[in-house]
Write a protein that holds these residues in place. Structure first.
Motif, PDB file in Angstrom:
ATOM      1  N   SER A 140       0.737  -1.275  -0.045  1.00 31.63           N
ATOM      2  CA  SER A 140      -0.058  -0.084   0.138  1.00 31.63           C
ATOM      3  C   SER A 140       0.694   1.415   0.065  1.00 31.63           C
ATOM      4  O   SER A 140       0.601   2.407  -0.566  1.00 31.63           O
ATOM      5  CB  SER A 140      -0.970  -0.071   1.336  1.00 31.63           C
ATOM      6  OG  SER A 140      -0.222  -0.009   2.417  1.00 31.63           O
ATOM      7  N   THR A 176      -7.303   1.295  -6.416  1.00 30.95           N
ATOM      8  CA  THR A 176      -6.530   2.258  -7.018  1.00 30.95           C
ATOM      9  C   THR A 176      -6.756   2.292  -8.544  1.00 30.95           C
ATOM     10  O   THR A 176      -6.797   3.392  -9.153  1.00 30.95           O
ATOM     11  CB  THR A 176      -5.014   1.700  -7.052  1.00 30.95           C
ATOM     12  OG1 THR A 176      -4.379   1.516  -5.685  1.00 30.95           O
ATOM     13  CG2 THR A 176      -3.906   2.332  -7.784  1.00 30.95           C
ATOM     14  N   HIS A 210       1.800   3.314  -5.479  1.00 29.05           N
ATOM     15  CA  HIS A 210       1.958   4.751  -6.268  1.00 29.05           C
ATOM     16  C   HIS A 210       3.267   5.039  -6.826  1.00 29.05           C
ATOM     17  O   HIS A 210       3.282   5.636  -7.716  1.00 29.05           O
ATOM     18  CB  HIS A 210       1.208   6.054  -5.462  1.00 29.05           C
ATOM     19  CG  HIS A 210      -0.087   5.483  -5.042  1.00 29.05           C
ATOM     20  ND1 HIS A 210      -1.250   5.644  -5.791  1.00 29.05           N
ATOM     21  CD2 HIS A 210      -0.761   5.189  -3.853  1.00 29.05           C
ATOM     22  CE1 HIS A 210      -2.200   5.383  -5.261  1.00 29.05           C
ATOM     23  NE2 HIS A 210      -2.076   5.046  -4.069  1.00 29.05           N
TER      24      HIS A 210
END
Length: 226
Positions: A47, A87, A51
Motif C-alpha cells: 500500500s 487504485t 503509487h
C-alpha cells in the motif's frame, strides 16, 4: 468470428495492475510494442509503495495517455485485492476511462493456454488455495477465435472433496482439461490481465469505473457464533 470494433491509437496505452498476492505486478502497453512489465515482492509494504512504482512505470508517458485500466479482481488476499481495485477505480475516475476487472484464475488460465504447444488442452481448470482449508476453483475454455476466454465454471469456493468431484465430472463429460495449481508468482500474469482486457476493449466493451468490484470469495474473518 469476433468483430474488432476499436484499435488503440499509437500514442495511447493501457495499464495493468495485479495486487492479489504479496507481489505487485504492473504492466503498460500500446499493444504494438512488447509490453513493459515488472513484478516487485512488497509484502505488507504494497500500500505504501504502489503509487511510487506506478509513477515510475508511466514515465516518460503521462496519465492522460492511458486509454483504459485492467486490474486483477481476485480471488486472492483480501487487503491486496482491495488495494488494486481501489487504485484502479480512483485513477479511472480521475481520468474518465474504463476499468476492466479480470479474474486472477482467468489470467492464469490464459497464460497457460498461450504457452502450451499446439493448444492440445481445449479446457483449463485452475485451482488455488483458499482460507480455512478450502479451494478456489474455476474451469475456462479459450475462445476458438482467440478473442479471450470463457468461464465454463466461474470462480467458486469448494471444499477439497467437492472440487475433486467437480474435476471427475468434467472428465466424465468428455472434457480434455489441463489442471493448473495457482500457488506462486501470480503477479507475473499481469500481462495476461492486460491482454484479456484489451480483447474485450477491442470488442467495444467500456465498463465504467464504478462497476469494478473485487471478488473475495470468502469473508476475511471467520464467523463466530456467540
Amino acid at each position: 468470428m469476433t468483430t474488432i470494433i476499436k484499435h488503440l491509437a499509437a500514442n495511447k496505452y493501457a495499464l495493468g495492475l495485479h495486487t492479489t498476492t504479496p507481489e505487485l505486478g504492473l504492466a503498460i502497453s500500446n499493444f504494438a510494442d512488447y509490453p513493459q512489465s515488472q513484478v516487485w515482492n512488497l509484502g505488507r509494504d504494497l500500500s505504501s509503495h504502489i503509487h511510487q512504482y506506478l509513477v515510475e512505470l508511466i514515465k516518460p508517458r503521462i496519465w492522460a495517455d492511458l486509454e483504459f485500466i485492467a486490474v486483477a479482481q481476485g480471488p486472492g488476499g483480501f487487503t491486496g485485492t482491495r488495494i488494486g481495485v481501489v487504485t484502479a477505480r480512483t485513477l479511472a475516475q480521475q481520468l474518465n476511462i474504463p476499468v476492466f476487472t479480470v479474474s486472477t484464475l482467468a489470467a492464469v488460465a490464459w497464460q497457460a493456454y498461450k504457452s502450451q504447444e499446439n493448444c492440445q488442452y481445449p479446457v483449463i481448470a485452475v485451482e488455488m488455495p483458499a482460507q480455512r482449508g478450502q479451494v478456489f476453483g474455476a474451469i475456462y475454455q479459450p475462445n476458438s477465435d482467440n478473442s479471450g476466454i470463457t468461464a465454463l465454471l466461474p470462480d467458486t469456493v469448494f471444499s477439497p472433496t467437492a472440487w475433486q468431484k467437480t474435476l471427475v465430472l468434467q472428465s466424465s463429460l468428455g472434457y480434455n482439461y489441463r489442471l493448473i495449481s495457482a500457488t506462486s508468482e501470480l503477479a507475473a500474469t499481469v500481462n495476461s490481465i492486460l491482454e484479456l482486457a484489451y480483447l474485450d476493449w477491442q470488442q467495444g466493451k467500456n465498463p465504467h469505473w464504478s462497476q469494478a468490484l473485487p471478488y473475495y470469495g470468502q469473508h476475511p474473518v471467520e464467523d463466530v457464533t456467540i
